[in-house]
Write a protein that holds these residues in place. Structure first.
Motif, PDB file in Angstrom:
ATOM      1  N   ILE A  82       0.854  -1.230   0.041  1.00 13.80           N
ATOM      2  CA  ILE A  82       0.058  -0.002  -0.006  1.00 13.80           C
ATOM      3  C   ILE A  82       0.956   1.255  -0.232  1.00 13.80           C
ATOM      4  CG2 ILE A  82      -0.333   0.278   2.560  1.00 13.80           C
ATOM      5  CD1 ILE A  82      -3.393   0.685   1.956  1.00 13.80           C
ATOM      6  N   GLY A  83       0.374   2.349  -0.410  1.00 12.23           N
ATOM      7  CA  GLY A  83       1.248   3.774  -0.243  1.00 12.23           C
ATOM      8  C   GLY A  83       2.305   3.537  -1.454  1.00 12.23           C
ATOM      9  N   GLY A  84       3.393   3.781  -0.618  1.00  9.73           N
ATOM     10  CA  GLY A  84       4.712   3.882  -1.477  1.00  9.73           C
ATOM     11  C   GLY A  84       5.092   2.561  -1.903  1.00  9.73           C
ATOM     12  N   SER A 139       7.866  -1.626   6.815  1.00 13.87           N
ATOM     13  CA  SER A 139       7.721  -1.808   8.220  1.00 13.87           C
ATOM     14  C   SER A 139       7.604  -3.362   8.433  1.00 13.87           C
ATOM     15  CB  SER A 139       6.621  -1.041   8.697  1.00 13.87           C
ATOM     16  OG  SER A 139       5.282  -1.344   8.067  1.00 13.87           O
ATOM     17  N   GLY A 140       6.811  -4.069   7.605  1.00 11.37           N
ATOM     18  CA  GLY A 140       6.373  -5.454   7.709  1.00 11.37           C
ATOM     19  C   GLY A 140       5.015  -5.575   8.714  1.00 11.37           C
ATOM     20  N   GLN A 411       5.864  11.567   7.798  1.00 11.43           N
ATOM     21  CA  GLN A 411       4.347  11.344   7.551  1.00 11.43           C
ATOM     22  C   GLN A 411       3.733  11.041   8.966  1.00 11.43           C
ATOM     23  OE1 GLN A 411       6.625   9.209   5.495  1.00 11.43           O
ATOM     24  NE2 GLN A 411       6.503   7.815   7.074  1.00 11.43           N
TER      25      GLN A 411
HETATM   26  O1  PA5 Z   1       5.446   6.632   1.841  1.00  8.61           O
HETATM   27  C1  PA5 Z   1       5.262   6.188   2.614  1.00  8.61           C
HETATM   28  O2  PA5 Z   1       6.129   5.947   3.493  1.00  8.61           O
HETATM   29  C2  PA5 Z   1       4.132   5.563   2.961  1.00  8.61           C
HETATM   30  O3  PA5 Z   1       3.193   5.691   2.022  1.00  8.61           O
HETATM   31  C3  PA5 Z   1       4.414   3.871   2.957  1.00  8.61           C
HETATM   32  O4  PA5 Z   1       4.829   3.485   1.769  1.00  8.61           O
HETATM   33  C4  PA5 Z   1       3.001   3.093   3.216  1.00  8.61           C
HETATM   34  O5  PA5 Z   1       2.383   3.469   4.566  1.00  8.61           O
HETATM   35  C5  PA5 Z   1       3.206   1.493   3.364  1.00  8.61           C
HETATM   36  O6  PA5 Z   1       4.120   1.353   4.372  1.00  8.61           O
HETATM   37  P1  PA5 Z   1       4.910  -0.121   4.553  1.00  8.61           P
HETATM   38  O7  PA5 Z   1       5.865  -0.160   3.371  1.00  8.61           O
HETATM   39  O8  PA5 Z   1       5.658   0.006   5.966  1.00  8.61           O
HETATM   40  O9  PA5 Z   1       3.897  -1.129   4.687  1.00  8.61           O
END
Ligand code: PA5
Length: 428
Positions: A82-84, A139-140, A411
Motif C-alpha cells: 500500500i502507499g509507497g 515496516s512489515g 508522514q
Molecule cells: O510513503 C510512505 O512511507 C508510505 O506511503 C508507506 O509506503 C506506506 O504507508 C506503506 O508502508 P509499509 O511499506 O511500511 O507497509
C-alpha cells in the motif's frame, strides 16, 4: 521531437515573475545544496537521491532472474502493498501495459485497501490459478497488506507443499526488523531489502518498484537508466536545473494564494503515474498546516466533469500538464459519405492530432480563465521516459517541502487514523 523530458512555465506572466524572483530561485538552489550536502531536514532519508547511480548491476540482474523464475511457473503475480509500497510499480505497469488482452501472464494488486469484496473476489479468482505473491512492506506491520498477505498465503498453503509455497513468495522489506523479515527468514522465502534511508514513496527505484516491473516484463535497466540520466541533468546548483525551477514555481504559486496543484494529462495511460505523484507530494508536502493539495485529472474525460470547475470555479489552483510527444499507434478518422456528425472536416487526420489540439485548446482556455500553467513533456511513454519523470518528481518534491520548511520525508499524520482504528478494533 525532443528526446528527453522537459519542464517549462507556460503562463508568460508566471515565467517573468519567476525569472525575476532571484530571491526565491536562490532559496530553491540553497535547498538543493543542503540536500546534496546531506544537511537538510530529514537527512537520514536521502538514500533515493543517489540511488540511480548506486544501483548495483548485480542486484538488477538478480531481480530480473528471480522475476523470470517466478513468472515461468505462474500466470498471476499478486503484488501486495500500500502507499509507497504499491503505487510506483502500479504506475509504471499501468503506463506500459496495453489496454486490452496484453498477455496470459498478469500482475494483480492486493492489500491496498480493506475491501472485503475485492479480496474475496480475488481469492475466488485465484483458487484454480497458478499464482505467486510479492509482498512489499518496509515496516512489515502495515494492516492492509498484512491482512491480504495472510489470506493469500493461506490459499497458497491449501494448494501446495510448504516448500512450494515459499518458492512462490518474494518478500520486499526492511533489512533486519519487522514481522515480514522474521517470517521470510524462518520459511526460506526470497527477500529483497528496502534500504533504511529510502522512505516508501521514494522507493520506486529499489526492489519495491523494480521487482514487480521486471515480473510484468518491462525493462528495469532502461527505467533505471532514465532516472540516472535525469539525476545527471539535475546535478547543477543553478536556476537552469528544472527541479529547482519547478519547486520554485510551486512555492511562488503557493505564496500567491494557490491551494491546489492539478496534474493534468491527455493520456489515460498516465492515470496511475498521477496517483503515484499525488501520494509523493501529498505525504511529503502536507504537514504543519501547510502545503499544496495535489489533485489530478484525466483529460479529455474530466473536461466533461471537473473541467467546468477548473475553467470557472474558485481561482485556487494551478495546473501542471504532462504532455506526451508521440503515440505508439496511428488511427485515421474515416470519411463518411453521410457526414451526419459533421466530422468529415477531420477525415484523414489522426485521433492523436485531435487529442493534441484538445490539449492546446484546453491550455489556452484555462490560462484565459486565470489558471497558471506549467508543462512537463515526455517524448513517449516508455521505461526510460518514466524513469526520468519519476526521478524529476522525487527531487522536485523534496525541494518543494524544504522550501516550505517541512520535512519532506516523514508522514506523522498517517498515524492518527491508525490509532483510532486500532483502538476500535481492540488491539492491545
Ligand atoms: O510513503 C510512505 O512511507 C508510505 O506511503 C508507506 O509506503 C506506506 O504507508 C506503506 O508502508 P509499509 O511499506 O511500511 O507497509
Amino acid at each position: 521531437m525532443m528526446n528527453h523530458m522537459n519542464f517549462k512555465t507556460i503562463s508568460k506572466s508566471l515565467l517573468k515573475d519567476i525569472s525575476n524572483n532571484t530571491d526565491l530561485l536562490n532559496k530553491s538552489i540553497l535547498a538543493f545544496n543542503l540536500l546534496k550536502r546531506n544537511e537538510c531536514a530529514g537527512n537520514d532519508f536521502l538514500g533515493w537521491f543517489k540511488l540511480p547511480n548506486e544501483i548495483d548491476s548485480l542486484l538488477l540482474n538478480d531481480i530480473q532472474d528471480e522475476a523470470n523464475r517466478m513468472m515461468s511457473k505462474i500466470d498471476y503475480l499478486v503484488v501486495v502493498g500500500i502507499g509507497g509500497s504499491y503505487l510506483g510499480a502500479k504506475a509504471i505497469i499501468s503506463a506500459l501495459k496495453p489496454s486490452f488482452g496484453s498477455s496470459e501472464k498478469e500482475i494483480l494488486f492486493a492489500g491496498n485497501s480493506l475491501s472485503e469484496d475485492y479480496h474475496s473476489e480475488l481469492l475466488s479468482f485465484l483458487e484454480d490459478k497458478e499464482f505467486g505473491v510479492c509482498v512489499i512492506s518496509k515496516s512489515g506491520t502495515t494492516t492492509e497488506p498484512a491482512i491480504a498477505f495472510r489470506l493469500l498465503k493461506k490459499l497458497l498453503e491449501s494448494k501446495y507443499s510448504n516448500e512450494e509455497v515459499s518458492s512462490r513468495i518474494v518478500a520486499i522489506t526492511d533489512s533486519s526488523k519487522g514481522a515480514l523479515k522474521e517470517l521470510a527468514d524462518k520459511e526460506g522465502i526470497k527477500t529483497y531489502t528496502i534500504p533504511d534511508n529510502v522512505g516508501g514513496r521514494y522507493s520506486v527505484l529499489t526492489p519495491v518498484g523494480l521487482f514487480p516491473i521486471a515480473a510484468a516484463g518491462y525493462n528495469i535497466k532502461d527505467f533505471v537508466e532514465g532516472a540516472r540520466e535525469m539525476s545527471k541533468r539535475l546535478s547543477d546548483s543553478n536556476e537552469e536545473n528544472i527541479a529547482i525551477r519547478y519547486a520554485a514555481c510551486r512555492k511562488y504559486l503557493y505564496d500567491a494564494g494557490k491551494k491546489i496543484e492539478i496534474l493534468a494529462s491527455f493520456n489515460p495511460r498516465l492515470h496511475f503515474v498521477s496517483e503515484w505523484w499525488k501520494q509523493l507530494f501529498g505525504e511529503s508536502d502536507g504537514k504543519d498546516g501547510k502545503g499544496l493539495f495535489p489533485a489530478s485529472v484525466d483529460y479529455t474525460t474530466d473536461l466533461h466533469s471537473l473541467g467546468q470547475y477548473v475553467q470557472d470555479g474558485e481561482r485556487i489552483m494551478f495546473e501542471t500538464f504532462i504532455s506526451v510527444e508521440s503515440n505508439d499507434s496511428r488511427l485515421e478518422i474515416p470519411l463518411d459519405s453521410e457526414n451526419l456528425d459533421n466530422l468529415n472536416y477531420l477525415s484523414g487526420k489522426n485521433m492523436g492530432f485531435v487529442n493534441e489540439m484538445a490539449e492546446k485548446g484546453t491550455m489556452k482556455a484555462h490560462e484565459d480563465g486565470g489558471v497558471p500553467l506549467l508543462n512537463i513533456s515526455i517524448p513517449s511513454i516508455c521505461e526510460k521516459s518514466l524513469g526520468e519523470l519519476m526521478y524529476f518528481f522525487e527531487l522536485s518534491c523534496a525541494l518543494s517541502g524544504l522550501l516550505n520548511s517541512v520535512n519532506p520525508f516523514n508522514q506523522p499524520g498517517v498515524e492518527e487514523y491508525k490509532k483510532n482504528m486500532f483502538s476500535l478494533l481492540g488491539k492491545k
